[in-house]
Every structure is written in C-alpha cells, then in structure tokens.
Design a protein around this motif. Structure first.
Motif, PDB file in Angstrom:
ATOM      1  N   ILE A  16       0.870  -1.177   0.000  1.00 26.03           N
ATOM      2  CA  ILE A  16       0.000   0.000   0.000  1.00 26.03           C
ATOM      3  C   ILE A  16       0.905   1.225   0.000  1.00 26.03           C
ATOM      4  O   ILE A  16       1.758   1.368   0.886  1.00 26.03           O
ATOM      5  CB  ILE A  16      -0.897   0.053   1.267  1.00 26.03           C
ATOM      6  CG1 ILE A  16      -1.626  -1.268   1.500  1.00 26.03           C
ATOM      7  CG2 ILE A  16      -1.847   1.240   1.199  1.00 26.03           C
ATOM      8  CD1 ILE A  16      -2.632  -1.638   0.471  1.00 26.03           C
ATOM      9  N   LYS A  20      -2.185   4.155  -4.290  1.00 28.73           N
ATOM     10  CA  LYS A  20      -3.407   3.423  -3.937  1.00 28.73           C
ATOM     11  C   LYS A  20      -4.230   4.204  -2.906  1.00 28.73           C
ATOM     12  O   LYS A  20      -5.458   4.245  -2.992  1.00 28.73           O
ATOM     13  CB  LYS A  20      -3.074   2.034  -3.402  1.00 28.73           C
ATOM     14  CG  LYS A  20      -2.603   1.078  -4.477  1.00 28.73           C
ATOM     15  CD  LYS A  20      -2.249  -0.273  -3.895  1.00 28.73           C
ATOM     16  CE  LYS A  20      -1.720  -1.203  -4.968  1.00 28.73           C
ATOM     17  NZ  LYS A  20      -1.219  -2.467  -4.399  1.00 28.73           N
ATOM     18  N   LEU A  50      -6.749  -2.065  -9.382  1.00 28.99           N
ATOM     19  CA  LEU A  50      -6.147  -1.702  -8.088  1.00 28.99           C
ATOM     20  C   LEU A  50      -7.155  -1.841  -6.952  1.00 28.99           C
ATOM     21  O   LEU A  50      -6.834  -2.358  -5.881  1.00 28.99           O
ATOM     22  CB  LEU A  50      -5.585  -0.276  -8.137  1.00 28.99           C
ATOM     23  CG  LEU A  50      -4.342  -0.097  -9.002  1.00 28.99           C
ATOM     24  CD1 LEU A  50      -4.011   1.384  -9.152  1.00 28.99           C
ATOM     25  CD2 LEU A  50      -3.164  -0.869  -8.427  1.00 28.99           C
ATOM     26  N   GLU A  53      -7.711  -5.516  -6.323  1.00 32.66           N
ATOM     27  CA  GLU A  53      -6.553  -6.052  -5.597  1.00 32.66           C
ATOM     28  C   GLU A  53      -6.661  -5.714  -4.106  1.00 32.66           C
ATOM     29  O   GLU A  53      -6.455  -6.581  -3.250  1.00 32.66           O
ATOM     30  CB  GLU A  53      -5.266  -5.464  -6.175  1.00 32.66           C
ATOM     31  CG  GLU A  53      -4.008  -5.858  -5.436  1.00 32.66           C
ATOM     32  CD  GLU A  53      -2.787  -5.103  -5.953  1.00 32.66           C
ATOM     33  OE1 GLU A  53      -1.938  -4.757  -5.127  1.00 32.66           O
ATOM     34  OE2 GLU A  53      -2.699  -4.856  -7.173  1.00 32.66           O
ATOM     35  N   LEU A  54      -6.986  -4.464  -3.807  1.00 32.77           N
ATOM     36  CA  LEU A  54      -7.140  -4.064  -2.409  1.00 32.77           C
ATOM     37  C   LEU A  54      -8.281  -4.825  -1.738  1.00 32.77           C
ATOM     38  O   LEU A  54      -8.142  -5.287  -0.602  1.00 32.77           O
ATOM     39  CB  LEU A  54      -7.373  -2.558  -2.304  1.00 32.77           C
ATOM     40  CG  LEU A  54      -6.156  -1.674  -2.550  1.00 32.77           C
ATOM     41  CD1 LEU A  54      -6.579  -0.221  -2.719  1.00 32.77           C
ATOM     42  CD2 LEU A  54      -5.148  -1.822  -1.422  1.00 32.77           C
TER      43      LEU A  54
END
Length: 117
Positions: A16, A20, A50, A53-54
């Motif tokens: 992170i 992001k 993104l 993914e988070l």
C-alpha cells in the motif's frame, strides 16, 4: 524540498503506497472508481484492478461498488477502507515528522541542480 514517501509492505504481495491511498481518497470524494481514475489520469481498467486487488488483499473489502448502467453506479469506501486511509496517513504524518530534521540536513547539503536541456 526533500520529502518522504511511504510504502507499506504488509506481505511480499500486498503493498500500500501513496498511489493506492490517493485512489481510495478520490473514490470517497467522487463516489466513483472511474471518476477517481480520471482524476489520476488512470484508465478505468487500471483503477478497477487496483481496487479489486485491495478488496481481495484484506479480510474485508475497502470499497463497495454498485454496478453501473443507464442510471450509473457508484462506489464508496467501507468503514475498513476509511480506516486504512486514516492509518496510512497517520503513519505518513508521523514518519515525516520523525524524519524532518534529517531530511532538512540532507537537503541543505545538495549541490546545484543540473541544467535541463
């Protein structure tokens, strides 16, 4: 001016950083993944990847998205998403304060900047 950039390596695969976190802040501000991506000059696909993914990196999602369509969708940060942003910004702020004296010292010892062509 010298500055500090923080990236959290939570695991070798989960990182992170400022990009992001800024994306999350812009999703909260605009209520949309696509609008947040546009604000960062990022494609919707990249922004969505993104966010995805988070969302899959943690036990709970950081963003809740509603599908688009004729009336449009939207996206909001979950309570955990807001906590993640706040924690990152707190770490960033405290690390910057701790490093300020050292950064100022190093910046004071820089040579002249090279001329740009």
């Amino acid at each position: 001016m010298a500055s500090l950039s923080i990236r959290l390596d939570l695991t070798p695969a989960i990182r992170i950083g400022p990009g992001k976190v800024r994306l999350l802040e812009l999703v909260a501000e605009h209520g949309s993944i696509s609008a947040a991506g546009r604000a960062l000059d990022m494609s919707y696909r990249r922004a969505w990847l993104l966010v995805d993914e988070l969302n899959h990196s943690f036990a709970e999602p950081v963003i809740s998205a509603m599908p688009g369509g004729r009336k449009g969708g939207g996206a909001v940060l979950t309570p955990f998403g807001r906590e993640l942003v706040a924690s990152y910004r707190a770490i960033e702020r405290e690390a910057t304060e701790a490093a300020a004296r050292h950064l100022a010292s190093l910046a004071g010892r820089l040579g002249p900047e090279p001329a740009t062509p």
